[in-house]
Enzyme design. Structure first.
Site, PDB file in Angstrom:
ATOM      1  N   GLU A 193      11.525  -7.295   9.332  1.00  0.00           N
ATOM      2  CA  GLU A 193      10.527  -7.576   8.298  1.00  0.00           C
ATOM      3  C   GLU A 193       9.220  -6.879   8.659  1.00  0.00           C
ATOM      4  OE1 GLU A 193       9.717 -11.753   7.955  1.00  0.00           O
ATOM      5  OE2 GLU A 193       8.186 -11.465   6.401  1.00  0.00           O
ATOM      6  N   ASP A 222      18.999 -15.261   1.264  1.00  0.00           N
ATOM      7  CA  ASP A 222      20.451 -15.456   1.245  1.00  0.00           C
ATOM      8  C   ASP A 222      21.186 -14.121   1.310  1.00  0.00           C
ATOM      9  OD1 ASP A 222      20.170 -18.174   1.151  1.00  0.00           O
ATOM     10  OD2 ASP A 222      20.676 -18.378  -0.984  1.00  0.00           O
ATOM     11  N   ASN A 261      10.103  -4.423   3.650  1.00  0.00           N
ATOM     12  CA  ASN A 261       8.853  -5.036   3.204  1.00  0.00           C
ATOM     13  C   ASN A 261       9.130  -5.566   1.813  1.00  0.00           C
ATOM     14  OD1 ASN A 261       6.353  -5.826   2.353  1.00  0.00           O
ATOM     15  ND2 ASN A 261       5.275  -3.986   3.036  1.00  0.00           N
ATOM     16  N   HIS A 288       5.158  -6.028   7.257  1.00  0.00           N
ATOM     17  CA  HIS A 288       4.040  -6.155   6.309  1.00  0.00           C
ATOM     18  C   HIS A 288       2.901  -5.289   6.793  1.00  0.00           C
ATOM     19  CE1 HIS A 288       6.051  -9.318   4.168  1.00  0.00           C
ATOM     20  NE2 HIS A 288       6.349  -9.858   5.338  1.00  0.00           N
ATOM     21  N   LEU A 289       2.299  -4.570   5.855  1.00  0.00           N
ATOM     22  CA  LEU A 289       1.152  -3.729   6.201  1.00  0.00           C
ATOM     23  C   LEU A 289      -0.023  -4.591   6.648  1.00  0.00           C
ATOM     24  CD1 LEU A 289       1.959  -1.935   3.007  1.00  0.00           C
ATOM     25  CD2 LEU A 289       1.432  -0.493   4.956  1.00  0.00           C
ATOM     26  N   SER A 290      -0.293  -5.633   5.884  1.00  0.00           N
ATOM     27  CA  SER A 290      -1.423  -6.510   6.185  1.00  0.00           C
ATOM     28  C   SER A 290      -0.972  -7.651   7.094  1.00  0.00           C
ATOM     29  CB  SER A 290      -2.001  -7.081   4.881  1.00  0.00           C
ATOM     30  OG  SER A 290      -1.036  -7.895   4.237  1.00  0.00           O
ATOM     31  N   PRO A 323       8.142  -5.191  -4.542  1.00  0.00           N
ATOM     32  CA  PRO A 323       7.253  -5.059  -5.696  1.00  0.00           C
ATOM     33  C   PRO A 323       5.836  -4.619  -5.341  1.00  0.00           C
ATOM     34  CG  PRO A 323       7.668  -7.368  -5.196  1.00  0.00           C
ATOM     35  CD  PRO A 323       8.642  -6.561  -4.373  1.00  0.00           C
ATOM     36  N   ASN A 324       5.331  -3.745  -6.182  1.00  0.00           N
ATOM     37  CA  ASN A 324       3.950  -3.235  -6.143  1.00  0.00           C
ATOM     38  C   ASN A 324       3.690  -2.257  -5.001  1.00  0.00           C
ATOM     39  OD1 ASN A 324       3.047  -4.861  -8.408  1.00  0.00           O
ATOM     40  ND2 ASN A 324       3.273  -6.607  -7.026  1.00  0.00           N
ATOM     41  N   ARG A 343       0.617 -16.867   1.664  1.00  0.00           N
ATOM     42  CA  ARG A 343       1.266 -15.708   2.300  1.00  0.00           C
ATOM     43  C   ARG A 343       1.747 -16.033   3.721  1.00  0.00           C
ATOM     44  NH1 ARG A 343      -0.051 -11.393  -1.250  1.00  0.00           N
ATOM     45  NH2 ARG A 343      -2.066 -11.739  -2.224  1.00  0.00           N
ATOM     46  N   ALA A 355       5.559  -9.484  -2.284  1.00  0.00           N
ATOM     47  CA  ALA A 355       5.332 -10.889  -2.625  1.00  0.00           C
ATOM     48  C   ALA A 355       6.624 -11.712  -2.652  1.00  0.00           C
ATOM     49  CB  ALA A 355       4.608 -10.978  -3.976  1.00  0.00           C
ATOM     50  N   ARG A 393      -3.547   0.891  -4.480  1.00  0.00           N
ATOM     51  CA  ARG A 393      -3.555  -0.563  -4.608  1.00  0.00           C
ATOM     52  C   ARG A 393      -4.384  -1.184  -3.473  1.00  0.00           C
ATOM     53  NH1 ARG A 393       1.354  -4.522  -2.741  1.00  0.00           N
ATOM     54  NH2 ARG A 393       0.429  -6.450  -3.494  1.00  0.00           N
ATOM     55  N   HIS A 436       7.411 -14.363   0.029  1.00  0.00           N
ATOM     56  CA  HIS A 436       6.881 -15.725   0.018  1.00  0.00           C
ATOM     57  C   HIS A 436       7.563 -16.619  -1.015  1.00  0.00           C
ATOM     58  CE1 HIS A 436       3.963 -13.424   2.216  1.00  0.00           C
ATOM     59  NE2 HIS A 436       3.566 -12.787   1.143  1.00  0.00           N
ATOM     60  N   ARG A 459      -4.453 -14.106   5.856  1.00  0.00           N
ATOM     61  CA  ARG A 459      -4.761 -14.080   4.425  1.00  0.00           C
ATOM     62  C   ARG A 459      -4.544 -15.461   3.807  1.00  0.00           C
ATOM     63  NH1 ARG A 459      -1.972  -9.071   1.765  1.00  0.00           N
ATOM     64  NH2 ARG A 459      -3.478  -9.612   0.129  1.00  0.00           N
ATOM     65  N   TYR A 502      -4.484  -2.633   2.063  1.00  0.00           N
ATOM     66  CA  TYR A 502      -3.210  -1.980   2.386  1.00  0.00           C
ATOM     67  C   TYR A 502      -3.356  -0.548   2.907  1.00  0.00           C
ATOM     68  CZ  TYR A 502      -1.368  -6.032  -0.072  1.00  0.00           C
ATOM     69  OH  TYR A 502      -1.077  -7.309  -0.445  1.00  0.00           O
TER      70      TYR A 502
HETATM   71  C1  DQA Z   1       2.662  -7.290   1.842  1.00  0.00           C
HETATM   72  C2  DQA Z   1       2.036  -8.682   1.942  1.00  0.00           C
HETATM   73  C3  DQA Z   1       2.442  -9.533   0.747  1.00  0.00           C
HETATM   74  O1  DQA Z   1       1.816 -10.814   0.839  1.00  0.00           O
HETATM   75  C4  DQA Z   1       2.004  -8.879  -0.532  1.00  0.00           C
HETATM   76  O2  DQA Z   1       2.443  -9.642  -1.651  1.00  0.00           O
HETATM   77  C5  DQA Z   1       2.461  -7.476  -0.647  1.00  0.00           C
HETATM   78  C6  DQA Z   1       2.338  -6.617   0.520  1.00  0.00           C
HETATM   79  C7  DQA Z   1       2.159  -6.356   2.967  1.00  0.00           C
HETATM   80  O3  DQA Z   1       2.817  -5.349   3.227  1.00  0.00           O
HETATM   81  O4  DQA Z   1       1.115  -6.617   3.577  1.00  0.00           O
HETATM   82  O5  DQA Z   1       2.857  -7.007  -1.706  1.00  0.00           O
HETATM   83  O6  DQA Z   1       4.077  -7.412   1.975  1.00  0.00           O
END
Ligand code: DQA
Length: 147
Positions: free
Chosen positions: A98, A87, A74, A100-102, A10-11, A111, A77, A18, A80, A107, A23
């Site tokens: 897995e 599952d 990735n 994550h950009l950040s 998502p997002n 998270r 959210a 964003r 978390h 943070r 990011y």
């Molecule tokens: C994220 C980190 C998550 O906490 C956040 O909700 C995202 C992006 C990252 O790539 O840093 O949507 O997965």
């Protein structure tokens, strides 16, 4: 060619606009193009997908069983919150990295927990868009043939 799925949650379709201070300025299309071309050099046929829906992501993970040799994920959210995604990954037994950009550990406290981590091969966190490339290299090393 070895089939690999790069799945964003998502997002992440909004990357580039964003919160660029968190990011970066790289768009999802740029990341996906980089994954396809870097993947091709590793012998991977990379399929990219993005969904804002948890159920759609679960369906894509289920479909990976027997069809894709690995997943770069990735989960945004949902990382978390989603026992269901955890599952799904555990059920299909497709090695999953897995990303994550950040740096989620630098943070907010909410998270710091990942439901993906216990079922992932490993995590690549905090290297921005380059993390996807690192994940493909790690997947290549895991599947055999080095990087
Ligand atoms: C994220 C980190 C998550 O906490 C956040 O909700 C995202 C992006 C990252 O790539 O840093 O949507 O997965």
């Amino acid at each position: 060619m070895i089939a690999v799925l790069v799945l964003n949650g998502p997002n992440l379709n909004l990357l580039g606009t964003r919160q660029p201070e968190v990011y970066g300025a790289t768009t999802l299309a740029m990341i996906e193009n980089a994954c396809r071309s870097h993947g091709a050099g590793l012998g991977f046929e990379v399929t990219c997908a993005q969904s804002n829906s948890e159920g759609a992501m679960i369906d894509l993970i289920h479909a990976a069983r027997g069809a894709q040799a690995g997943i770069v994920l990735n989960a945004g959210a949902y990382t978390h919150t989603s026992v269901a995604l955890m599952d799904a990954i555990a059920s299909v037994e497709v090695p999953t990295i897995e990303v994550h950009l950040s740096n989620i550990h630098a943070r907010e406290a909410f998270r710091h927990q990942s439901y993906i981590a216990p079922v992932a091969l490993g995590q690549i966190i905090g290297f921005g868009a380059h993390g996807y490339i690192l994940a493909l290299d790690a997947l290549k090393a895991h599947l055999g043939g080095g990087t």
